[in-house]
Motif scaffolding. Structure first.
Motif, PDB file in Angstrom:
ATOM      1  N   PHE A 174       0.824  -1.202   0.000  1.00 50.89           N
ATOM      2  CA  PHE A 174       0.000   0.000   0.000  1.00 50.89           C
ATOM      3  C   PHE A 174       0.860   1.253   0.000  1.00 50.89           C
ATOM      4  O   PHE A 174       0.537   2.244  -0.669  1.00 50.89           O
ATOM      5  CB  PHE A 174      -0.932  -0.010   1.210  1.00 50.89           C
ATOM      6  CG  PHE A 174      -1.960   1.089   1.196  1.00 50.89           C
ATOM      7  CD1 PHE A 174      -3.092   0.982   0.406  1.00 50.89           C
ATOM      8  CD2 PHE A 174      -1.794   2.231   1.958  1.00 50.89           C
ATOM      9  CE1 PHE A 174      -4.051   1.994   0.379  1.00 50.89           C
ATOM     10  CE2 PHE A 174      -2.745   3.250   1.943  1.00 50.89           C
ATOM     11  CZ  PHE A 174      -3.870   3.130   1.154  1.00 50.89           C
ATOM     12  N   VAL A 175       1.971   1.230   0.721  1.00 52.30           N
ATOM     13  CA  VAL A 175       2.830   2.411   0.788  1.00 52.30           C
ATOM     14  C   VAL A 175       3.420   2.746  -0.587  1.00 52.30           C
ATOM     15  O   VAL A 175       3.516   3.919  -0.966  1.00 52.30           O
ATOM     16  CB  VAL A 175       3.951   2.240   1.839  1.00 52.30           C
ATOM     17  CG1 VAL A 175       4.911   1.106   1.473  1.00 52.30           C
ATOM     18  CG2 VAL A 175       4.726   3.541   2.024  1.00 52.30           C
ATOM     19  N   ILE A 202       3.851   5.953  -5.801  1.00 54.86           N
ATOM     20  CA  ILE A 202       4.370   5.770  -7.156  1.00 54.86           C
ATOM     21  C   ILE A 202       3.733   6.768  -8.117  1.00 54.86           C
ATOM     22  O   ILE A 202       2.535   7.057  -8.036  1.00 54.86           O
ATOM     23  CB  ILE A 202       4.109   4.329  -7.643  1.00 54.86           C
ATOM     24  CG1 ILE A 202       5.083   3.380  -6.943  1.00 54.86           C
ATOM     25  CG2 ILE A 202       4.265   4.203  -9.145  1.00 54.86           C
ATOM     26  CD1 ILE A 202       4.826   1.936  -7.257  1.00 54.86           C
ATOM     27  N   ASN A 203       4.542   7.271  -9.021  1.00 56.09           N
ATOM     28  CA  ASN A 203       4.046   8.125 -10.096  1.00 56.09           C
ATOM     29  C   ASN A 203       3.735   7.228 -11.299  1.00 56.09           C
ATOM     30  O   ASN A 203       4.632   6.842 -12.045  1.00 56.09           O
ATOM     31  CB  ASN A 203       5.083   9.185 -10.458  1.00 56.09           C
ATOM     32  CG  ASN A 203       4.600  10.130 -11.540  1.00 56.09           C
ATOM     33  OD1 ASN A 203       3.451  10.038 -11.989  1.00 56.09           O
ATOM     34  ND2 ASN A 203       5.465  11.028 -11.965  1.00 56.09           N
ATOM     35  N   LEU A 244      -8.939   6.069 -10.132  1.00 54.27           N
ATOM     36  CA  LEU A 244      -8.889   6.231  -8.680  1.00 54.27           C
ATOM     37  C   LEU A 244      -8.267   7.576  -8.276  1.00 54.27           C
ATOM     38  O   LEU A 244      -8.662   8.176  -7.281  1.00 54.27           O
ATOM     39  CB  LEU A 244      -8.089   5.087  -8.040  1.00 54.27           C
ATOM     40  CG  LEU A 244      -8.769   3.727  -7.994  1.00 54.27           C
ATOM     41  CD1 LEU A 244      -7.777   2.639  -7.603  1.00 54.27           C
ATOM     42  CD2 LEU A 244      -9.936   3.738  -7.019  1.00 54.27           C
ATOM     43  N   ASN A 245      -7.261   8.010  -9.056  1.00 56.91           N
ATOM     44  CA  ASN A 245      -6.605   9.297  -8.788  1.00 56.91           C
ATOM     45  C   ASN A 245      -6.193   9.405  -7.315  1.00 56.91           C
ATOM     46  O   ASN A 245      -6.562  10.339  -6.603  1.00 56.91           O
ATOM     47  CB  ASN A 245      -7.541  10.453  -9.158  1.00 56.91           C
ATOM     48  CG  ASN A 245      -6.810  11.793  -9.197  1.00 56.91           C
ATOM     49  OD1 ASN A 245      -5.601  11.845  -9.425  1.00 56.91           O
ATOM     50  ND2 ASN A 245      -7.538  12.863  -8.961  1.00 56.91           N
ATOM     51  N   MET A 246      -5.400   8.443  -6.877  1.00 53.85           N
ATOM     52  CA  MET A 246      -4.995   8.371  -5.477  1.00 53.85           C
ATOM     53  C   MET A 246      -4.119   9.559  -5.091  1.00 53.85           C
ATOM     54  O   MET A 246      -3.199   9.926  -5.823  1.00 53.85           O
ATOM     55  CB  MET A 246      -4.219   7.079  -5.225  1.00 53.85           C
ATOM     56  CG  MET A 246      -5.026   5.818  -5.425  1.00 53.85           C
ATOM     57  SD  MET A 246      -6.300   5.581  -4.175  1.00 53.85           S
ATOM     58  CE  MET A 246      -5.285   5.232  -2.732  1.00 53.85           C
ATOM     59  N   PRO A 247      -4.384  10.185  -3.938  1.00 49.51           N
ATOM     60  CA  PRO A 247      -3.518  11.278  -3.470  1.00 49.51           C
ATOM     61  C   PRO A 247      -2.163  10.730  -3.040  1.00 49.51           C
ATOM     62  O   PRO A 247      -2.085   9.654  -2.435  1.00 49.51           O
ATOM     63  CB  PRO A 247      -4.284  11.851  -2.278  1.00 49.51           C
ATOM     64  CG  PRO A 247      -5.101  10.695  -1.777  1.00 49.51           C
ATOM     65  CD  PRO A 247      -5.476   9.896  -2.990  1.00 49.51           C
ATOM     66  N   ARG A 248      -1.107  11.424  -3.352  1.00 50.95           N
ATOM     67  CA  ARG A 248       0.230  10.969  -2.986  1.00 50.95           C
ATOM     68  C   ARG A 248       0.674  11.627  -1.688  1.00 50.95           C
ATOM     69  O   ARG A 248       0.252  12.734  -1.357  1.00 50.95           O
ATOM     70  CB  ARG A 248       1.229  11.281  -4.108  1.00 50.95           C
ATOM     71  CG  ARG A 248       0.892  10.572  -5.415  1.00 50.95           C
ATOM     72  CD  ARG A 248       1.893  10.907  -6.497  1.00 50.95           C
ATOM     73  NE  ARG A 248       3.209  10.369  -6.196  1.00 50.95           N
ATOM     74  CZ  ARG A 248       4.331  10.722  -6.823  1.00 50.95           C
ATOM     75  NH1 ARG A 248       4.283  11.628  -7.776  1.00 50.95           N
ATOM     76  NH2 ARG A 248       5.481  10.178  -6.519  1.00 50.95           N
ATOM     77  N   TYR A 287       4.066  11.451   6.354  1.00 49.06           N
ATOM     78  CA  TYR A 287       3.982  10.128   6.987  1.00 49.06           C
ATOM     79  C   TYR A 287       2.681   9.998   7.767  1.00 49.06           C
ATOM     80  O   TYR A 287       2.027   8.956   7.732  1.00 49.06           O
ATOM     81  CB  TYR A 287       5.173   9.906   7.914  1.00 49.06           C
ATOM     82  CG  TYR A 287       5.126   8.583   8.633  1.00 49.06           C
ATOM     83  CD1 TYR A 287       5.382   7.387   7.966  1.00 49.06           C
ATOM     84  CD2 TYR A 287       4.808   8.520   9.994  1.00 49.06           C
ATOM     85  CE1 TYR A 287       5.322   6.170   8.617  1.00 49.06           C
ATOM     86  CE2 TYR A 287       4.748   7.309  10.656  1.00 49.06           C
ATOM     87  CZ  TYR A 287       5.007   6.136   9.964  1.00 49.06           C
ATOM     88  OH  TYR A 287       4.941   4.933  10.617  1.00 49.06           O
ATOM     89  N   ARG A 288       2.284  11.061   8.466  1.00 46.70           N
ATOM     90  CA  ARG A 288       1.029  11.018   9.214  1.00 46.70           C
ATOM     91  C   ARG A 288      -0.162  10.852   8.269  1.00 46.70           C
ATOM     92  O   ARG A 288      -1.105  10.111   8.564  1.00 46.70           O
ATOM     93  CB  ARG A 288       0.871  12.290  10.054  1.00 46.70           C
ATOM     94  CG  ARG A 288       1.649  12.269  11.361  1.00 46.70           C
ATOM     95  CD  ARG A 288       1.225  13.396  12.269  1.00 46.70           C
ATOM     96  NE  ARG A 288       1.654  14.688  11.775  1.00 46.70           N
ATOM     97  CZ  ARG A 288       2.811  15.263  12.074  1.00 46.70           C
ATOM     98  NH1 ARG A 288       3.660  14.647  12.876  1.00 46.70           N
ATOM     99  NH2 ARG A 288       3.118  16.449  11.595  1.00 46.70           N
ATOM    100  N   ARG A 289      -0.111  11.552   7.127  1.00 48.98           N
ATOM    101  CA  ARG A 289      -1.191  11.403   6.160  1.00 48.98           C
ATOM    102  C   ARG A 289      -1.265   9.968   5.645  1.00 48.98           C
ATOM    103  O   ARG A 289      -2.351   9.407   5.476  1.00 48.98           O
ATOM    104  CB  ARG A 289      -0.975  12.365   4.979  1.00 48.98           C
ATOM    105  CG  ARG A 289      -1.332  13.796   5.275  1.00 48.98           C
ATOM    106  CD  ARG A 289      -1.598  14.552   3.972  1.00 48.98           C
ATOM    107  NE  ARG A 289      -1.592  15.985   4.198  1.00 48.98           N
ATOM    108  CZ  ARG A 289      -0.612  16.803   3.882  1.00 48.98           C
ATOM    109  NH1 ARG A 289       0.470  16.340   3.289  1.00 48.98           N
ATOM    110  NH2 ARG A 289      -0.702  18.098   4.125  1.00 48.98           N
TER     111      ARG A 289
END
Length: 292
Positions: free
Chosen positions: A149-150, A155-156, A191-195, A204-206
């Protein structure tokens, strides 16, 4: 200047955070907090770490139903801090101080889903929008060779060239190149996942917040689909590795796809075989012997 074990552990955690190693810093703090609670004093001294006390501490953790891998993590973090303290001259070296406590990895706990539950988790119809999005993320992780997941969060994917994604694992820095199916790329783009910038404390907290939310959602998804096994982001990684093994993929190739530094690590991921599967193989081998 003399430092207590607690003071030195806090200093080590701060240095790890300065180096961007927030996950390890968190493990250091958790191990220190656990041991501090056990000895019931606010300050731990280096002399508090004795073979007898560490054995009693492990016994107490087991009494309170901590799983073997959690116990091992606490012990390994305490050992790492202690060894750094010895190197820095704050503690006297004690031969085999951690010899009598568990610092291994428990491979008996199976995280992989069987084929039926896995297909249900990734393909069954689900109506709730949040759980549908979670299912798409889960399917993407699985389709990307059990990507963690990390790594998925950092990843771009615009760097995919001729259908091949090359990236470095966040955990180990190992370089991985995998072929990405067009269907998977479409899902990922939708999905356009936030990085998250894992080099910063805020990033890291996010990431931790998003990981907790995903694990909560995927647990709800599994429950909604009638899956009784515990499911998390790591379930997909273990399931991919186990499915690859059952399809006769060499362990070396599985290890490369997962980005492990050693095959020994990969073997921890692989689910064990059932008695029926072993029995079927044994019967086949025995029939071969009779035919010779």
């Amino acid at each position: 200047m003399s430092l207590s074990f607690s003071q030195f552990a806090v200093r080590c955690s701060a240095q790890l955070e300065a180096d961007g190693r927030f996950a390890t810093a968190r493990l250091y703090r958790n191990a220190l907090k656990s041991f501090t609670n056990y000895i019931r004093r606010s300050e731990v001294q280096f002399t508090d770490l004795t073979r007898k006390r560490l054995v009693a501490y492990e016994r107490d953790l087991r009494y309170h139903n901590y799983c073997p891998n959690t116990i091992s993590t606490y012990m390994r973090m305490l050992r790492a801090i202690y060894n750094k303290g010895v190197d820095a001259g704050y503690a006297r070296f004690v031969f085999r101080l951690f010899h009598d406590v568990y610092t291994g990895i428990d491979i008996s706990r199976r995280r992989a889903l069987d084929a039926k539950d896995l297909k249900t988790l990734l393909c069954a119809n689900i109506e709730q929008p949040a759980l549908k999005r979670t299912q798409k993320i889960a399917a993407s992780l699985y389709s990307l060779c059990g990507m963690s997941f990390v790594d998925f969060m950092n990843i771009n994917f615009s760097s995919v060239n001729s259908g091949v994604l090359t990236y470095n694992r966040h955990k180990t820095g190992t370089s991985i190149s995998i072929s990405v199916m067009k269907k998977t790329m479409k899902i990922v783009n939708d999905l356009n996942m936030p990085r998250s910038d894992m080099r910063t404390a805020e990033g890291y907290r996010r990431y931790q917040s998003r990981l907790r939310y995903f694990n909560s959602c995927i647990s709800r998804l599994a429950a909604a689909l009638g899956i009784t096994r515990r499911v998390s982001s790591y379930t997909l990684r273990h399931s991919w590795a186990t499915a690859a093994l059952r399809n006769h993929v060499p362990v070396e190739l599985i290890s490369a796809a997962l980005g492990h530094r050693s095959i020994r690590t990969t073997q921890i991921y692989l689910g064990g075989f059932s008695a029926a599967e072993i029995g079927a193989v044994n019967s086949k081998i025995c029939r071969y012997l009779v035919a010779v």
